[in-house]
Write a protein that holds these residues in place. Structure first.
Motif, mmCIF file in Angstrom:
data_model
loop_
_atom_site.group_PDB
_atom_site.id
_atom_site.type_symbol
_atom_site.label_atom_id
_atom_site.label_comp_id
_atom_site.label_asym_id
_atom_site.label_seq_id
_atom_site.Cartn_x
_atom_site.Cartn_y
_atom_site.Cartn_z
ATOM 1 N N GLY A 192 0.810 -1.206 0.000
ATOM 2 C CA GLY A 192 0.000 0.000 0.000
ATOM 3 C C GLY A 192 0.843 1.254 0.000
ATOM 4 O O GLY A 192 0.515 2.246 -0.679
ATOM 5 N N ASN A 193 1.958 1.235 0.734
ATOM 6 C CA ASN A 193 2.858 2.389 0.733
ATOM 7 C C ASN A 193 3.447 2.622 -0.655
ATOM 8 O O ASN A 193 3.576 3.770 -1.107
ATOM 9 C CB ASN A 193 3.993 2.177 1.746
ATOM 10 N N ALA A 194 3.808 1.537 -1.332
ATOM 11 C CA ALA A 194 4.376 1.665 -2.675
ATOM 12 C C ALA A 194 3.351 2.175 -3.681
ATOM 13 O O ALA A 194 3.713 2.788 -4.689
ATOM 14 C CB ALA A 194 4.930 0.311 -3.137
ATOM 15 N N LEU A 195 2.063 1.943 -3.396
ATOM 16 C CA LEU A 195 1.001 2.385 -4.311
ATOM 17 C C LEU A 195 0.666 3.866 -4.134
ATOM 18 O O LEU A 195 0.042 4.465 -5.005
ATOM 19 C CB LEU A 195 -0.253 1.536 -4.088
ATOM 20 N N GLN A 196 1.077 4.478 -3.032
ATOM 21 C CA GLN A 196 0.662 5.845 -2.724
ATOM 22 C C GLN A 196 0.965 6.846 -3.846
ATOM 23 O O GLN A 196 0.099 7.666 -4.202
ATOM 24 C CB GLN A 196 1.296 6.316 -1.415
ATOM 25 N N PRO A 197 2.159 6.846 -4.445
ATOM 26 C CA PRO A 197 2.406 7.791 -5.545
ATOM 27 C C PRO A 197 1.445 7.600 -6.719
ATOM 28 O O PRO A 197 1.092 8.568 -7.401
ATOM 29 C CB PRO A 197 3.853 7.491 -5.955
ATOM 30 N N VAL A 198 1.024 6.364 -6.946
ATOM 31 C CA VAL A 198 0.067 6.091 -8.027
ATOM 32 C C VAL A 198 -1.292 6.694 -7.690
ATOM 33 O O VAL A 198 -1.946 7.305 -8.541
ATOM 34 C CB VAL A 198 -0.060 4.570 -8.257
ATOM 35 N N LEU A 199 -1.723 6.536 -6.442
ATOM 36 C CA LEU A 199 -2.995 7.127 -6.014
ATOM 37 C C LEU A 199 -2.959 8.642 -6.174
ATOM 38 O O LEU A 199 -3.944 9.266 -6.617
ATOM 39 C CB LEU A 199 -3.291 6.743 -4.565
#
Length: 358
Positions: free
Chosen positions: A277-284
């Protein structure tokens, strides 16, 4: 009051009620696996660990392929073993001769009846591999072709879209990898109760489904352990509602496909609580910047920051176990959208329970 025609407990002869009932069975299946499968899983894992495999290959198709991808993350993260997904046509179509001494080949299949899975497993065993089949049919040709077998214990699955067998595959694979690595798996015993909590919130999913009734396409994204969930959620939408649904790793989404996302393109993000989830944050952040209609399956704070979503009760659940819960609202979402569009999710067109690929 809930509409009795939409309840899994009633009207089982109505279109869609078989799939709805099997979605509802999943907490019971999880309990059955935890209560009854553990000795066989542990014994199998110990026997394989004694052979000291140096590499793992996973073979599967369709929904089971997403379970295999989940196992790939587990094996690489928890065990540190190199792991890959096989290209079965290299042996079944091209006749290649692999060298598989000391390689563990795990084949995942609900039915255990697909010819290419059976054929590639036989070739792998002849080539020196340790072969393990994970199926819902201990009498299947795939189980017979493999040296070891683990039974999903999911019971008959009559709806064409796989639901309870998928979460059964995830749980069996989790328990196997934990046993293989001597990892404490007691956290898994919380899953049945949490699954019941998630499935009891069908009204929330029904409300969410209303925004997608007329969708022409959808995008799903995640990273890490959530990525197989994105792929399986997209498959469920395509096979039940016939909505083109594309699933991307968040990293891959930024490498080009993000260009197709705009303010009318629905995007569902599966946000695990943890490193994925942390790695997805920039995508969000990029999706919000493009004005995407962003829905989140994940932590409550992430749901509040999106256009909508479904808050998951996963605060104290290991990231590696969260996929068993995150897929549940997506299965129900696919069912709700199919019903709203006048489709019968029990029997989608053009597919069969046993897909005979070669």
């Amino acid at each position: 009051m809930a509409d009795s025609t939409r309840s899994p407990a009633r009207g089982k002869d109505r279109p869609g009620m078989i799939m709805a009932g099997e979605i509802a069975e999943q907490p019971e299946v999880m309990r059955r696996i935890l209560d009854r499968a553990a000795p066989a899983v542990t014994a199998t894992a110990r026997a394989i660990a004694d052979r000291n495999p140096r590499f793992v290959l996973l073979s599967a198709r369709g929904t089971s392929d997403h379970a295999a991808l989940y196992a790939k993350y587990l094996i690489e993260v928890e065990l540190g073993l190199p792991c890959g997904l096989t290209s079965m046509s290299t042996t079944t179509a091209y006749g290649a001769t692999p060298h598989l001494d000391d390689v563990l080949v795990i084949t995942v299949s609900q039915s255990g009846g697909s010819p290419d899975l059976i054929g590639s497993t036989r070739v792998a065993r002849q080539a020196g591999a340790i072969t393990l089949a994970v199926t819902n049919n201990p009498d299947s040709p795939l189980a017979e072709a493999s040296e070891f077998h683990l039974d999903l214990l999911a019971g008959p699955e009559k709806a064409l879209p796989a639901t309870k067998t998928y979460t059964a595959e995830l749980l069996i694979l989790y328990l196997f990898v934990a046993a293989l690595g001597g990892i404490d798996a007691t956290a898994a015993h919380r899953l049945p109760g949490l699954a019941e909590q998630v499935l009891a919130r069908s009204d929330e999913v029904r409300e969410l489904a209303g925004r997608y009734r007329f969708a022409e396409r959808m995008v799903m994204t995640s990273r890490g352990y959530g990525y197989p969930t994105a792929k399986e959620g997209a498959l469920k939408l395509m096979e039940t509602s016939y909505i083109p649904a594309l699933a991307y790793s968040g990293a891959d989404l930024l490498h080009g496909p993000l260009a197709m996302v705009d303010n009318i393109s629905p995007v569902i993000a599966i946000v695990t609580e943890g490193r994925g989830g942390n790695a997805l944050q920039p995508v969000l952040d990029r999706l919000r910047g493009r004005g995407a209609d962003l829905v989140v399956i994940g932590p409550r704070l992430q749901v509040r920051a999106a256009s909508g979503g479904f808050a998951m009760p996963t605060t104290d659940v290991p990231e590696s176990l969260q996929p068993l819960l995150e897929i549940l609202p997506l299965q129900r979402l696919a069912w709700e959208i199919a019903m709203a569009r006048g489709q019968n999710p029990d029997s989608p067109r053009a597919i069969a329970k046993v897909t005979e690929t070669h």
